[in-house]
Design an enzyme around this catalytic site. Structure first.
Site, PDB file in Angstrom:
ATOM      1  CG  HIS A   1      -0.277  -8.819  -0.005  1.00 51.15           C
ATOM      2  ND1 HIS A   1       0.060  -7.484   0.014  1.00 51.15           N
ATOM      3  CD2 HIS A   1      -1.591  -8.855  -0.330  1.00 51.15           C
ATOM      4  CE1 HIS A   1      -1.008  -6.753  -0.298  1.00 51.15           C
ATOM      5  NE2 HIS A   1      -2.010  -7.577  -0.520  1.00 51.15           N
TER       6      HIS A   1
ATOM      7  CE1 TYR B   1      -3.158  -2.991   0.409  1.00 47.89           C
ATOM      8  CE2 TYR B   1      -2.330  -3.230   2.646  1.00 47.89           C
ATOM      9  CZ  TYR B   1      -3.076  -3.699   1.587  1.00 47.89           C
ATOM     10  OH  TYR B   1      -3.746  -4.896   1.701  1.00 47.89           O
TER      11      TYR B   1
END
Length: 338
Positions: free
Chosen positions: A141, A74
């Site tokens: 992830h 992010y």
């Protein structure tokens, strides 16, 4: 009953008593029904300020939220850095923090790296950026982009288990969009403590329900329940991978809600709270979003809102023949690399 994360003198005790808590799988943790997603602590979802993020984290924790999720993907590290600043001065025992390894850069050629070397480096970087001595939950992830599940188990997992033994992480988990891939990983790997599934239990698609039996022994985080912006009045960002038919259905539903003076995000969040998962991870980067999310959890929907929720499901979502964008991103990724 107050959770283990309650800190007298820091928390608003009455607010914490109003918060709903659930067991986090079989880990022994009790997590708030609403948890704080920090994907918006960067420019992925538009503008934000550090002060807004700080206030959101502080007020969220004081109100009883105790689970926070971020990751190096992010903003390419920005979210972790911002969150670290937001957590400065807050008692460490007041929260559980989750971050990730494996997804990093915007350039597809450098985006994913599940190698042992990069995993070790990423863990140390996350600890420094978050300014903590340990990470409560470390997640691989978007595992569908890894070379294979066997690679993750044989190469990546040992590094995480090594970090767990050293006390640097407490729990190990996986995230991904295809729920079947998460289920396959859990079946093959008993060392996994939790899974994070995003946008797969929403008003327009409920695939996560199908695999509940596979996740009986792990904690389940239901994330991105607004469909990464699809179920909002402003709509998704330009990069959203959903098929056009899904975008059009969500836009139609949002317009219908607006004509009836109802916020579609409220309907979507309430639907998530009423459904499967140990915690609902909602992205919030300003105090207004936090306040409205807490209100939905505490008060639920009015009879009118419940009716509008039923209307949009029947009118816009039930007729959908395509309800998800599985394989869209992975196929585009493979095509680019070819």
């Amino acid at each position: 009953m107050l959770p283990k994360t309650f800190v007298k003198g820091f928390h608003n005790e009455n607010d914490v008593k109003m918060m709903k808590y659930q067991p986090f799988g079989k880990t022994g943790m009790q997590v708030s029904r609403l948890s704080l997603g920090c994907g918006g602590f960067c420019n992925i979802y538009g503008e934000f300020t550090l002060e807004q993020c700080k206030e959101t984290v502080l007020q969220g924790l004081k109100s009883g939220i105790n689970y926070i999720d971020t990751g190096p993907w992010y903003g390419q590290g920005v979210s972790e850095t911002i969150l670290g600043k937001c957590l400065d001065g807050i008692p460490r025992e007041a929260y559980y923090v989750a971050t990730k390894i494996g997804r990093y850069e915007k350039d597809p050629r450098k985006m994913f790296d599940f190698s042992p070397e990069k995993t070790r480096e990423s863990l140390e970087t996350s600890l420094k950026k978050l300014n903590v001595d340990y990470i409560d939950v470390i997640q691989m992830h978007d595992i569908e982009f890894a070379p294979s599940i066997d690679y993750l188990i044989n190469e990546t997992l040992p590094v995480l288990l090594e970090a767990k033994k050293a006390g640097k992480v407490k729990l190990i988990g996986v995230t991904g969009y295809p729920v079947s891939t998460l289920a396959e990983f859990v079946r093959k790997c008993p060392e996994i403590d939790m899974i994070l599934s995003y946008s797969r239990l929403t008003l327009f698609e409920q695939e996560l329900h199908t695999f509940q039996d596979d996740f009986m022994n792990v904690a389940v985080v239901n994330a991105a329940v607004l469909g990464m912006g699809l179920l909002t009045s402003s709509g998704p960002q330009s990069w959203h991978p959903a098929h056009q038919c899904i975008k059009e259905a969500c836009k139609g539903a949002a317009d219908y809600c607006q004509k009836n003076d109802v916020d579609i995000s409220k309907l979507a969040l309430s639907f998530a709270f009423d459904n499967y998962g140990d915690t609902v991870l909602n992205g919030m980067n300003n105090p207004e979003l936090l306040k409205s999310s807490l209100k939905v959890l505490q008060e639920g929907l009015t009879p009118k809102e419940l009716q509008i929720q039923a209307d949009i499901k029947k009118m816009y979502f039930d007729p959908l023949s395509i309800r998800n964008w599985e394989n869209v991103e992975i196929n585009a990724f493979k095509k680019f690399l070819e």
